[in-house]
Design a protein around this motif. Structure first.
Motif, short mmCIF file in Angstrom:
data_model
loop_
_atom_site.label_atom_id
_atom_site.label_comp_id
_atom_site.label_asym_id
_atom_site.label_seq_id
_atom_site.Cartn_x
_atom_site.Cartn_y
_atom_site.Cartn_z
N ALA A 174 0.85 -1.19 0.00
CA ALA A 174 0.00 0.00 0.00
C ALA A 174 0.89 1.25 0.00
N PRO A 175 0.38 2.36 -0.54
CA PRO A 175 1.21 3.57 -0.68
C PRO A 175 1.21 4.43 0.58
N LEU A 176 1.75 3.87 1.65
CA LEU A 176 1.76 4.62 2.91
C LEU A 176 2.82 4.08 3.86
N GLU A 177 3.16 4.90 4.82
CA GLU A 177 4.07 4.52 5.89
C GLU A 177 3.34 4.58 7.23
N LEU A 178 3.82 3.81 8.17
CA LEU A 178 3.21 3.77 9.50
C LEU A 178 4.24 4.18 10.55
N ILE A 179 3.78 4.92 11.52
CA ILE A 179 4.58 5.31 12.68
C ILE A 179 3.86 4.77 13.91
N ALA A 216 -7.87 12.72 10.44
CA ALA A 216 -6.83 12.87 9.42
C ALA A 216 -6.85 14.24 8.76
N ILE A 217 -5.67 14.66 8.33
CA ILE A 217 -5.51 15.81 7.45
C ILE A 217 -5.35 15.27 6.02
N LEU A 218 -6.13 15.80 5.10
CA LEU A 218 -5.98 15.45 3.69
C LEU A 218 -5.40 16.64 2.95
N LEU A 219 -4.61 16.36 1.91
CA LEU A 219 -3.98 17.44 1.17
C LEU A 219 -4.03 17.15 -0.32
N GLU A 220 -4.41 18.17 -1.09
CA GLU A 220 -4.35 18.10 -2.54
C GLU A 220 -3.53 19.27 -3.05
N LYS A 221 -3.01 19.11 -4.27
CA LYS A 221 -2.25 20.20 -4.91
C LYS A 221 -2.74 20.34 -6.34
N ALA A 247 -2.83 13.26 -0.59
CA ALA A 247 -1.96 12.89 0.52
C ALA A 247 -2.75 12.94 1.81
N PHE A 248 -2.28 12.14 2.76
CA PHE A 248 -3.00 12.11 4.04
C PHE A 248 -2.04 11.88 5.20
N HIS A 249 -2.49 12.35 6.35
CA HIS A 249 -1.79 12.11 7.61
C HIS A 249 -2.86 11.85 8.65
N ALA A 250 -2.83 10.65 9.25
CA ALA A 250 -3.93 10.23 10.12
C ALA A 250 -3.42 9.66 11.43
N ALA A 251 -4.29 9.63 12.42
CA ALA A 251 -3.98 9.07 13.74
C ALA A 251 -4.98 7.98 14.07
N SER A 252 -4.54 7.03 14.91
CA SER A 252 -5.39 5.90 15.27
C SER A 252 -6.44 6.24 16.32
N GLU A 253 -6.37 7.42 16.86
CA GLU A 253 -7.39 7.88 17.82
C GLU A 253 -7.64 9.36 17.59
N THR A 283 -0.27 7.45 10.32
CA THR A 283 0.06 7.08 8.95
C THR A 283 0.27 8.32 8.11
N ILE A 284 1.14 8.19 7.11
CA ILE A 284 1.35 9.21 6.08
C ILE A 284 1.33 8.48 4.75
N GLY A 285 0.60 9.02 3.78
CA GLY A 285 0.54 8.33 2.51
C GLY A 285 0.04 9.21 1.40
N ALA A 286 -0.08 8.62 0.21
CA ALA A 286 -0.58 9.35 -0.96
C ALA A 286 -1.37 8.39 -1.83
N ALA A 287 -2.65 8.63 -1.95
CA ALA A 287 -3.54 7.77 -2.74
C ALA A 287 -3.73 8.37 -4.12
N GLU A 288 -3.56 7.54 -5.14
CA GLU A 288 -3.74 8.02 -6.50
C GLU A 288 -5.23 8.20 -6.78
N GLN A 289 -5.61 9.40 -7.17
CA GLN A 289 -7.01 9.72 -7.38
C GLN A 289 -7.60 8.88 -8.51
N GLU A 290 -8.83 8.47 -8.34
CA GLU A 290 -9.60 7.65 -9.28
C GLU A 290 -9.14 6.19 -9.31
N LYS A 291 -8.07 5.87 -8.59
CA LYS A 291 -7.61 4.49 -8.52
C LYS A 291 -7.56 3.97 -7.09
#
Length: 804
Positions: free
Chosen positions: A143-148, A197-202, A223-229, A290-298
């Motif tokens: 998956a296109p993301l990293e976990l902390i 989560a914070i979502l970001l588009e450019k 792009a996104f940055h999310a927390a488990s709580e 988590t920090i990641g980047a999801a490809e739009q429409e996919k």
């Protein structure tokens, strides 16, 4: 399968220990105990798509695809400060004291600090003011993301009110982000309470659209940055987090009870989430970011956040990380008396080659946006004993970067393609060279019939691509019958020698000679007898020309310039002898026995030094416009009289072929990174990955390593150990056993896959010799010769070899 270590290692378990760290006993982790390493000692973590780098101090950045065209978080190259990263702050909400879960950026006084760089993960363990934190960072394998994953434990005697606050700067798209004031205008952040989560588009990527209109496409990711709580607060603006004229080490946000909760299009895009929790004495709390980047429409950013941003998901994903990497590195295993060789061959060289060089394509010393034609083609050999289908994929990819004439792109962007059409004389030849090692390993001759396109239209079989590369080189010969240098050969720094297509490269001649010998049988097998005959005829004349015009009395010349001047000659004041033409004269077979021995004696006399084989000697101290930018390097740095590790690995190969196993082992040991562990402050590089180079004797920093991680030397050093020192290598007929080891080794073992079977090889050297095989038994039965049977049966086979 590897696992993250949770127990303390005893002193006896600490291999190659120095003042900064050590290897664990199994070699699968490097443990750093002092964050003030001489340079950033990093980990490059990738799943082949999503990647990040992280230093022992917590610096680094993330990207997807490549770090030049599709960065996610911001970084500027600075190996001195190491001051950019994705940071996690911890704070005592009662006292206001705060620190960071990695050493950077706060650099607080700690009671304990430890970083474990492992295969696909890093773990930062620290204790400050009685609060122990364990931060594990890794990329999901699929998956296109990293976990902390952050576990915080209260080791004090009081109940503690704490919070954890993340912070980084977004930098989506092209990097470096030099025009920040322009780029930040196009970013839009939003906090989604239902996702924590914070979502970001450019709304700008930098590419033209389908009509060629510049800057007319959006960055096609969310792009996104999310927390488990649920966070107690959040922020997406650098100014409110750091504060005007503030610093990440003491940001305004850590002075305030909660974050400013700024989002939208009118700030300087950052990502920060704050999670608060109370801990009784002895209690622990775990939160996942988590920090990641999801490809739009996919891909669906929300679905990825929900799937991965929980403690349970983090644990499952980390277990998959171990399985993922085990499949890539554990199919081949050696046990020798040399622990440095074992550690590097079994674990780190494979990991470095795959995670950084082939997949991440970036490290602290170089950010790359693409593939080098010759570079990743060579690197792909690392897959041969684990997943040869991945090498096959790489070969097909590189074949498609060729023009109909047979020349290729020197490198190309991995996103949308494009790159410089090379005037280099060796790039195009690496396709047939690498094909030889692939065919010997797999016998997959079907690859030659695969159809791949040309860059300028049309398509052809992979065999035809290889053939056109060779035929193109046939058009580039001097009147003396020596291949022309062109813009440069493998040594890119020789960039002015043959620019007018008059200067010659004797190394290219040797390289081509070897390729003609290996590819002629391939052509004959396909019924292309006329081309096979032509190759052998050229090979014969080439050998004569190289020995007639390239021999300088005690060694081979490197080149002649467009003006006909010799390069790499005793007649030269500087750059008298080059490494490559000596070792490749032996590797290729261009040199006869007498000249081969003389050439290697010259290598031993002039080039093999304390830290490996120098690329040339003596270093250039004066700029030569007729030679190239190699003469513009400071003397002793990189190609200019330093140990260029890539070529230094080939010296090991040549020494074994010259029948000098002691010298081969010496040349290997001097460039095997753990062997530099005892002098970390002069070496400065990580002891667990190869450097691109080490300074030569004329440098005031003799032996200093540089350009670590992102170097083509890692795959070759791994191959030198297995194929040439242990001497177990693929031939068309089967697996050859031909050790070239130190005589004092009593034994060694080697387990590897080969053509659908597993070979467990034990070599007995009770005779105390360096070379020679007395007998081989396979599954208890003696065999004739030194080629193992080709079983292809999916089973395990026991091989016992007695040297003598």
């Amino acid at each position: 399968m590897s696992t993250v270590h949770t127990t303390q290692n005893t002193q006896q378990d600490r291999l190659f220990q120095n003042e900064y760290g050590y290897f664990t006993e199994d070699g699968r982790e490097y443990v750093i105990t002092n964050p003030r390493t001489p340079r950033p000692w990093s980990n490059i973590i990738s799943n082949g798509d999503y990647s990040f780098m992280v230093s022992q101090a917590g610096g680094g950045a993330s990207w997807r695809g490549n770090a030049g065209q599709n960065r996610i978080t911001r970084l500027f190259q600075d190996v001195i400060k190491d001051s950019w990263g994705k940071f996690v702050y911890l704070r005592d909400r009662s006292s206001g004291q705060y620190w960071s879960a990695a050493w950077k950026p706060v650099m607080a006084e700690f009671e304990h600090y430890e970083v474990r760089h492992g295969i696909g993960y890093s773990v930062f363990t620290q204790q400050v003011s009685g609060i122990r934190s364990e931060m594990t960072v890794f990329v999901a394998p699929d998956a296109p993301l990293e976990l902390i994953k952050l576990k915080v434990t209260n080791n004090s005697e009081q109940t503690r009110e704490l919070d954890a606050t993340t912070y980084f700067e977004w930098a989506p798209g092209f990097a470096p982000d030099e025009h920040r004031e322009f780029h930040k205008i196009f970013m839009n952040s939003e906090y989604k309470e239902d996702l924590n989560a914070i979502l970001l588009e450019k709304y700008l990527w930098g590419f033209p659209d389908e009509k060629g209109r510049s800057n007319n496409v959006s960055w096609p990711y969310t792009a996104f940055h999310a927390a488990s709580e649920q966070p107690s607060s959040y922020d997406a603006d650098k100014e409110s987090f750091v504060g005007m004229y503030g610093e990440e080490s003491r940001p305004e946000a850590m002075q305030q009870p909660e974050l400013a909760e700024h989002t939208g299009r009118f700030g300087d895009a950052a990502g920060s989430l704050r999670v608060a929790f109370k801990l009784e004495p002895g209690a622990s709390h775990t939160v996942v970011f988590t920090i990641g980047a999801a490809e739009q429409e996919k891909e669906d950013a929300a679905a990825l956040i929900r799937e991965y941003t929980t403690v349970e998901a983090a644990d499952r994903t980390l277990a998959r990380v171990h399985e993922f990497w085990s499949e890539l590195i554990d199919t081949e295993h050696i046990e020798t008396p040399d622990r440095a060789m074992n550690i590097m061959t079994n674990v780190w060289l494979k990991y470095q080659s795959i995670s950084c060089r082939l997949w991440g394509k970036t490290a602290y010393y170089q950010v790359s946006a693409g593939y080098g034609y010759r570079d990743q083609l060579q690197d792909s050999q690392i897959f041969l004993t684990s997943k040869p289908e991945l090498m096959r994929k790489q070969i097909l990819m590189h074949a498609s970067q060729q023009f109909q004439e047979g020349d290729v792109l020197h490198w190309w962007f991995t996103i949308r393609g494009g790159g410089p059409r090379t005037r280099c004389s060796d790039d195009l030849l690496w396709l047939p060279f690498i094909m030889d090692s692939y065919l010997k390993e797999t016998q997959d001759y079907d690859i030659l019939d695969e159809i791949t396109p040309f860059l300028d239209g049309g398509e052809a079989t992979v065999y035809e691509h290889c053939k056109r590369a060779i035929e193109k080189t046939f058009q580039r010969f001097s009147p003396r019958g020596v291949p022309l240098m062109g813009e440069h050969d493998w040594n890119d720094g020789l960039s002015a020698i043959g620019y007018d297509w008059k200067g010659e490269s004797f190394w290219v001649g040797e390289f081509l000679y070897m390729i003609l010998g290996s590819f002629a049988p391939v052509a004959e097998r396909r019924g292309d007898s006329s081309f096979a005959t032509k190759m052998l005829e050229v090979q014969t004349s080439l050998k004569k020309a190289l020995n007639e015009h390239g021999w300088d009395g005690e060694w081979y010349l490197q080149a002649t310039t467009d003006d006909g001047l010799k390069v790499g000659s005793k007649e030269n004041e500087e750059g008298q002898i080059f490494l490559n033409p000596q070792i490749w004269a032996v590797i290729s077979g261009v040199a006869d026995e007498e000249r081969g021995q003389q050439a290697m004696a010259s290598v031993s006399k002039h080039l093999l030094r304390d830290y490996g084989s120098l690329l040339l000697y003596p270093a250039y101290t004066k700029v030569r416009r007729d030679i190239g930018y190699i003469t513009r390097y400071a003397p002793g740095l990189r190609e200019n009289g330093g140990v260029y590790t890539h070529a230094a690995t080939w010296a090991v190969w040549a020494y074994t072929l010259a029948g000098q196993p002691e010298k081969a082992y010496e040349a290997y040991s001097k460039i095997c990174p753990p062997n530099r562990s005892h002098e970390p402050n002069s070496y400065v590089g990580e002891p667990y990955v190869t450097p691109g180079n080490s300074d030569g004797p004329i440098s005031p920093n003799y032996g200093r390593g540089g350009w670590t991680w992102y170097t083509g030397s890692s795959q070759w050093l791994q191959r030198m150990a297995t194929n040439w020192i242990l001497g177990v290598r693929a031939e068309h007929e089967g697996l050859l056993i031909d050790p070239s080891i130190p005589a004092e080794w009593p034994e060694f073992s080697y387990r590897r896959n080969f053509r659908g079977a597993t070979y467990v090889i034990h070599v007995d050297n009770s005779a105390g010799v360096s070379r020679g095989v007395k007998s081989i038994t396979v599954n208890g039965k003696a065999i004739e010769g030194t080629i193992l049977p080709d079983f292809k049966d999916g089973k395990e086979h026991e091989v016992k070899v007695i040297m003598g």
